[in-house]
Design an enzyme around this catalytic site. Structure first.
Site, PDB file in Angstrom:
ATOM      1  N   HIS A 337       0.839  -1.207   0.000  1.00  0.00           N
ATOM      2  CA  HIS A 337       0.000   0.000   0.000  1.00  0.00           C
ATOM      3  C   HIS A 337       0.875   1.258   0.000  1.00  0.00           C
ATOM      4  O   HIS A 337       0.703   2.143  -0.843  1.00  0.00           O
ATOM      5  CB  HIS A 337      -0.910  -0.051   1.247  1.00  0.00           C
ATOM      6  N   GLU A 338       1.822   1.330   0.931  1.00  0.00           N
ATOM      7  CA  GLU A 338       2.662   2.542   1.024  1.00  0.00           C
ATOM      8  C   GLU A 338       3.502   2.710  -0.239  1.00  0.00           C
ATOM      9  O   GLU A 338       3.666   3.828  -0.752  1.00  0.00           O
ATOM     10  CB  GLU A 338       3.564   2.490   2.260  1.00  0.00           C
ATOM     11  N   HIS A 341       1.575   4.195  -3.012  1.00  0.00           N
ATOM     12  CA  HIS A 341       1.303   5.638  -2.882  1.00  0.00           C
ATOM     13  C   HIS A 341       2.245   6.471  -3.766  1.00  0.00           C
ATOM     14  O   HIS A 341       1.889   7.558  -4.200  1.00  0.00           O
ATOM     15  CB  HIS A 341       1.434   6.094  -1.430  1.00  0.00           C
ATOM     16  N   GLU A 398      -5.991   6.321  -1.392  1.00  0.00           N
ATOM     17  CA  GLU A 398      -5.919   5.213  -0.439  1.00  0.00           C
ATOM     18  C   GLU A 398      -6.490   3.931  -1.046  1.00  0.00           C
ATOM     19  O   GLU A 398      -5.956   2.840  -0.821  1.00  0.00           O
ATOM     20  CB  GLU A 398      -6.659   5.571   0.851  1.00  0.00           C
ATOM     21  N   ASP A 402      -4.589   0.500  -1.582  1.00  0.00           N
ATOM     22  CA  ASP A 402      -5.055  -0.784  -1.030  1.00  0.00           C
ATOM     23  C   ASP A 402      -5.109  -1.852  -2.120  1.00  0.00           C
ATOM     24  O   ASP A 402      -4.642  -2.978  -1.922  1.00  0.00           O
ATOM     25  CB  ASP A 402      -6.463  -0.633  -0.433  1.00  0.00           C
TER      26      ASP A 402
END
Ligand SMILES: [Zn+2]
Length: 498
Positions: A337-338, A341, A398, A402
């Site tokens: 996830h990070e 980003h 987000e 995800d």
């Protein structure tokens, strides 16, 4: 502003009007507790509301604020001053102890125009009232019990539906984390985060980075030119795990037993000086924006690094005693996830060094936007409380992260399990355990008041949408649990960016 978002001041539905009346009552009560007679406190609360409404009108909405181009306006200090001459900005910066600076990023110039007109339209007494209210509000947790209780009543009971205040020890830990977080973190790490946990996390991060590389290479919608740039950016991502290499030195902060507000002020002063001292110096990319005990993680777009505090490297996210499937479904998906980003609708606008610079061909950018729109539509259909839909644009980054994160971590798990026996554990296959772990990390119990607030202010979807929204896009999930097209957890056509 004392309310959670500009919309709380500007919307006219009955719920918003009611909340504003409750806010007025709260400001009045806090001013009364500080010694004002009721009639004056009531008039002063109205003055606070007028002042904050003026600021709300100049505030950029949350969706626009997610667009890096809309919050980047490099101005000279004098240009800032001419936007808002009611505040002597050069003098202010000097008074802060800042070294001489010529220019700065004024994220939202319109907000400074709003400050200007609000100040010009307010009496000196009203400005003082506004500042007095915010001082009381900021220090409420350190003031006598009557203030703490009134603050809880409005900000927790009314706004979030909480039924009781957190136990005192938790509030004390939070206050310490806020003021001396890296000293607390040093102790926390000693007790909870052994070196092998760090090594195991790092290995997982590297495996997932490798998967993103493979994923980028295999994308049908991206041209070779953009792929090449994406790979350069991916290779430049720095991984920060657990805690900083160098601990913050708080030895100059004077802590006095029995002086809670003084301690808090001195800790704040220390941080302000630390920040001001960075001006004109090279960026310190080793610094952490979250303290080690924090149960959270982040990608820093302007530094191009991913950060996982020790606090999130604990169950249910990460458990050194658990099998790879569970840890990949939990912390592995957070790692993915990070990392994603850096390549979501926001992150993709920054280059490998963290500068706001477009490295996409126009066709690829268009393809990206098209795919992102699928997520906007998908998540806008979720209704955490009756009649209230998620904001698919606010939560886009987000949700993209995800969806990408779970996929990348799943790929890494499959890669690590290939050619190995895959026994069931507790009756579940590794694939099933992976998806169950993703469900378990977002298991939540949220009151309707809290949901209503989060839908307006939180760029993250609520837990249930985070789980369902991702898994209904994944053929691997269908296969693991033998779901059929037409069933609720199968979305056709599925959304996918990464
Ligand atoms: Zn995120």
């Amino acid at each position: 502003m004392g309310l959670p978002d500009r919309d709380y001041y500007l919307k006219d539905d009955p719920k918003s009007v009611e909340l504003r009346n409750q806010y007025l009552a709260h400001v009045q009560k806090m001013l009364e507790l500080s010694g004002e007679p009721a009639a004056k406190a009531s008039a002063d609360a109205q003055a606070v509301m007028r002042f904050e409404t003026g600021l709300a009108k100049g505030s950029l909405d949350r969706v626009s604020r997610r667009d890096p181009d809309q919050i980047y306006h490099k101005l000279t200090v004098h240009q800032l001053y001419s936007l808002d001459p009611a505040i002597d900005w050069p003098k202010y910066l000097e008074g802060m102890g800042a070294p001489p600076i010529t220019d700065l990023n004024v994220s939202v110039p319109n907000f400074f125009r709003a400050i200007e007109s609000t100040i010009v339209q307010s009496s000196l007494d009203d400005i003082k009232t506004y500042l007095r209210w915010h001082l009381l509000h900021a220090e409420s947790s350190l003031l006598p019990k009557a203030f703490v209780d009134e603050d809880f009543h409005f900000y927790r009971e009314i706004l979030t539906g909480a039924k009781e205040i957190q136990p005192r020890w938790k509030r004390c830990v939070a206050a310490t984390d806020n003021d001396l977080g890296f000293a607390l973190g040093q102790k926390y790490v000693e007790q909870t985060f052994p070196p092998d946990a760090k090594a195991r996390t790092l290995k997982m991060v590297q495996d997932i980075e490798k998967m993103l590389g493979q994923d980028i290479q295999s994308l049908s919608w991206m041209t070779p030119a953009t792929k090449q740039e994406a790979m350069v950016k991916l290779r430049a991502v720095a991984n920060k795990i657990g805690y900083p290499d160098k601990w913050r030195d708080y030895s100059t902060v004077k802590i006095v037993r029995g002086d809670a507000i003084g301690n808090d002020e001195r800790a704040t002063e220390f941080e302000v000086h630390r920040d001001v001292n960075k001006i004109g110096k090279p960026v310190d990319r080793t610094e952490w924006g979250m303290t080690p005990p924090t149960v959270n993680a982040y990608y820093n777009a302007t530094e191009n690094n991913i950060n996982f505090p020790a606090g999130i490297l604990q169950p249910p996210f990460f458990d050194n005693k658990m099998d790879a499937a569970v840890n990949h479904g939990g912390i592995g998906s957070v790692v993915g996830h990070e990392l994603t980003h850096g390549f979501d609708d926001q992150g993709r606008k920054f280059d490998p060094d963290g500068n706001l610079k477009d490295w996409w061909t126009p066709e690829d950018a268009q393809e990206f936007e098209k795919r992102a729109q699928c997520f906007i539509d998908e998540y806008s259909a979720f209704t955490p409380i009756d009649g209230v839909h998620l904001n698919g644009k606010l939560t886009l980054g987000e949700n993209t992260a995800d969806n990408g994160g779970v996929r990348l971590s799943f790929m890494a798990l499959m890669d690590s399990l290939k050619d190995k026996p895959q026994p069931k554990i507790d009756g579940y296959t590794p694939e099933q355990r992976f998806f169950l772990a993703w469900g378990q990390i977002w298991c939540q119990n949220v009151r309707p008041e809290m949901s209503r607030m989060l839908v307006q202010v939180d760029p993250h979807s609520p837990g249930r949408a985070r789980v369902d929204g991702v898994l209904q896009n994944m053929p691997e999930f269908r296969q693991a649990f033998a779901c059929q097209v037409g069933q609720p957890m199968v979305r056709e056509p599925a959304c996918r960016v990464w």
